[in-house]
Write an enzyme that holds these catalytic residues in place. Sequence first.
Site, PDB file in Angstrom:
ATOM      1  CD  GLU A  38      -3.185  -0.463   0.061  1.00 23.81           C
ATOM      2  OE1 GLU A  38      -3.134   0.707  -0.364  1.00 23.81           O
ATOM      3  OE2 GLU A  38      -4.066  -1.272  -0.301  1.00 23.81           O
TER       4      GLU A  38
ATOM      5  CD  GLU B 142      -1.268  -1.067  -4.581  1.00 21.26           C
ATOM      6  OE1 GLU B 142      -1.219  -2.284  -4.819  1.00 21.26           O
ATOM      7  OE2 GLU B 142      -2.285  -0.504  -4.123  1.00 21.26           O
TER       8      GLU B 142
END
Lengths: 273, 273
Positions: free
Chosen positions: B159, B162
């Site tokens: 995460e 990203e």
Amino acid sequence: MNMETSSNEIVNEVDMLNASYDAFEGVIINIENDMDEYVFTTLLRTSISQWRQQGKKGVWLKLSLELVNLVKPAVKEGFWYHHAEPTYVMLVYWIPETSHTLPPNASHRVGVASFVVNNKGEVLVVQEKSGSFKGTGVWKLPTGTVEEGEDISLAAIREVKEETGIETEFMEVLAFRQSHKSFFSKSDLMFVCMLKPTSLDIQKQDSEIEAAEWMPVEEYANQPFIKNHKSFDSIAKICIAKKDDKYVGFSPLLTTTATSAKKSYLYSTYQDQ
Amino acid sequence: MNMETSSNEIVNEVDMLNASYDAFEGVIINIENDMDEYVFTTLLRTSISQWRQQGKKGVWLKLSLELVNLVKPAVKEGFWYHHAEPTYVMLVYWIPETSHTLPPNASHRVGVASFVVNNKGEVLVVQEKSGSFKGTGVWKLPTGTVEEGEDISLAAIREVKEETGIETEFMEVLAFRQSHKSFFSKSDLMFVCMLKPTSLDIQKQDSEIEAAEWMPVEEYANQPFIKNHKSFDSIAKICIAKKDDKYVGFSPLLTTTATSAKKSYLYSTYQDQ
């Protein structure tokens, strides 16, 4: 009276499915009574056409077991499954041309294992009547599954009470383990909880539990099955360190979620000054 | 040739659904190709009658979207929903007269929030483009959902990469929070993870992230929104204590599950000597 307005009003009142809107430009269809499959398909097409014009995105359709006849027509119109519970299936549809941003379904089951130690240094252990430990003679910590909407701490207390009759107070989470593909494609989170007994007389549950007793912690930890499995062996060592006051786990702090102010527990070793 | 044996053989080979048996006296129906609803109902009745004689208990029926025409006939025969994923619905049936002991469906979604601090004492923070923080100007830790079968540690790393382009190594779980009814009737477990950055140049993701930057940890913690929400405030205090080397969280130990030897991680502060 303007005919066009009148016509629009009729379309809105009669020829669309009953629905409400959510905060994410989504639509939640509300069907409470039996509906003919053909009528449903017609209303669904008209409704989606209207919602498309309104810029709506995700469409949620919850169908109870009684409305099972509408599952097939919904799938034929492009809906797919989001999740299901015993009494209903939730289907979804995405109106825009873009790929959907609908939130994922629940992915984990959550379990608890309870380390309950009395003031003689004995741990509460059980032998199970079914499952993979059936007939093995292995003494285990009482374990169980966290129920829907249940706090981890309350699940640990409940399972100990159900299996052994022992009353306890929750102290802390000593460790937790994440494992995968334990059940269909789902994952498991298992929390090892330290509980303090407030009663000592064991009254075991007969249907699931073969035997229950207080056992010296070292005797529990020295069982060949425990010593031969790294996960069980590590947990037993943590429990012994805890019994000897050489270990601190995560304690719960009652707090609230930021966006809805709902009660929640934050677990950590941090003590605010 | 004995006519009765011959007849039995035909019944078994032709007039029952293709199925396999599990270790819990359960039956797993296997339907791969399209099947007429009437044929399905007839075969299902014959099969359940046979399985009843064999002492079988739970019956599992997985129907892909393509086999949606069999959902209604299955429910009419007494099946109910167990769970569903985008491409299929799983239905169950309980043969004995007793109440069922089928395992529950997944009950929790699992999320991660990542505390990434550089060697200047700055934390990696983002502003989100959608959701309840949209337009509020609140700087948040990068957050996300753990995907199916994904380790918590890898989800935290993924995460952060990203949303901000920053590469990290997983260090430990600082705290976790359980909350309920965050999504339909499901619960949430959110793990606050400490990560060590191995790159520093931010390249934010444009579709979900409005802004991303390195910010002094105290400036992050002093935002009014953070200070006014107990859960966020407590997490910020834990992060500050961690930055100042005054806090220890749970570190992962690679281990295996006891019954299947599948890889799993056990998180605790315990260090085996």
